[in-house]
Design a protein around this motif. Sequence first.
Motif, PDB file in Angstrom:
ATOM      1  N   GLN A 125      46.603 -26.839  69.907  1.00  0.00           N
ATOM      2  CA  GLN A 125      46.256 -25.813  68.926  1.00  0.00           C
ATOM      3  C   GLN A 125      45.230 -24.642  69.560  1.00  0.00           C
ATOM      4  N   VAL A 126      44.424 -25.606  70.304  1.00  0.00           N
ATOM      5  CA  VAL A 126      43.352 -24.806  71.239  1.00  0.00           C
ATOM      6  C   VAL A 126      43.790 -24.298  72.118  1.00  0.00           C
ATOM      7  N   VAL A 127      44.467 -24.988  73.065  1.00  0.00           N
ATOM      8  CA  VAL A 127      45.098 -24.518  74.520  1.00  0.00           C
ATOM      9  C   VAL A 127      45.894 -23.177  74.248  1.00  0.00           C
ATOM     10  N   HIS A 128      46.891 -23.254  73.364  1.00  0.00           N
ATOM     11  CA  HIS A 128      48.110 -22.467  73.502  1.00  0.00           C
ATOM     12  C   HIS A 128      47.695 -20.765  73.337  1.00  0.00           C
ATOM     13  N   GLY A 129      47.739 -20.088  74.098  1.00  0.00           N
ATOM     14  CA  GLY A 129      47.345 -18.443  73.829  1.00  0.00           C
ATOM     15  C   GLY A 129      45.821 -18.414  74.040  1.00  0.00           C
ATOM     16  N   ARG A 130      45.330 -19.321  74.711  1.00  0.00           N
ATOM     17  CA  ARG A 130      43.679 -19.257  74.480  1.00  0.00           C
ATOM     18  C   ARG A 130      43.382 -19.002  76.164  1.00  0.00           C
ATOM     19  N   ALA A 131      42.197 -18.311  76.485  1.00  0.00           N
ATOM     20  CA  ALA A 131      41.627 -18.189  77.487  1.00  0.00           C
ATOM     21  C   ALA A 131      40.846 -19.482  77.928  1.00  0.00           C
ATOM     22  N   PRO A 132      40.724 -19.860  79.130  1.00  0.00           N
ATOM     23  CA  PRO A 132      39.770 -20.959  79.575  1.00  0.00           C
ATOM     24  C   PRO A 132      38.368 -20.749  78.756  1.00  0.00           C
ATOM     25  N   PRO A 133      37.723 -19.747  78.886  1.00  0.00           N
ATOM     26  CA  PRO A 133      36.390 -19.680  78.096  1.00  0.00           C
ATOM     27  C   PRO A 133      36.298 -19.995  76.861  1.00  0.00           C
TER      28      PRO A 133
END
Length: 73
Positions: free
Chosen positions: A3-11
């Motif tokens: 849920q955190v990784v999908h569609g998120r930028a590394p920062p």
Amino acid sequence: MSQVVHGRAPPEIGAAADQRNTGAVRCHFHSKKGLLDAVFAHRMEPASMLRQQMLTEFDRAGRGADPRAWCRR
């Protein structure tokens, strides 16, 4: 984690992991893909070791060529 990784930028991923250095993902893993590869490798290593141990046991017991035996253990 997904849920955190999908569609998120590394920062954003670093911030969600309570990292003060929001560039930690890029610094350590170089990219989001690098992070996911590292997580996958971390999870797969113990599973692969267990799988190899089980297959070795089946071979020693003379059941290595019988896939049905693998399910019955």
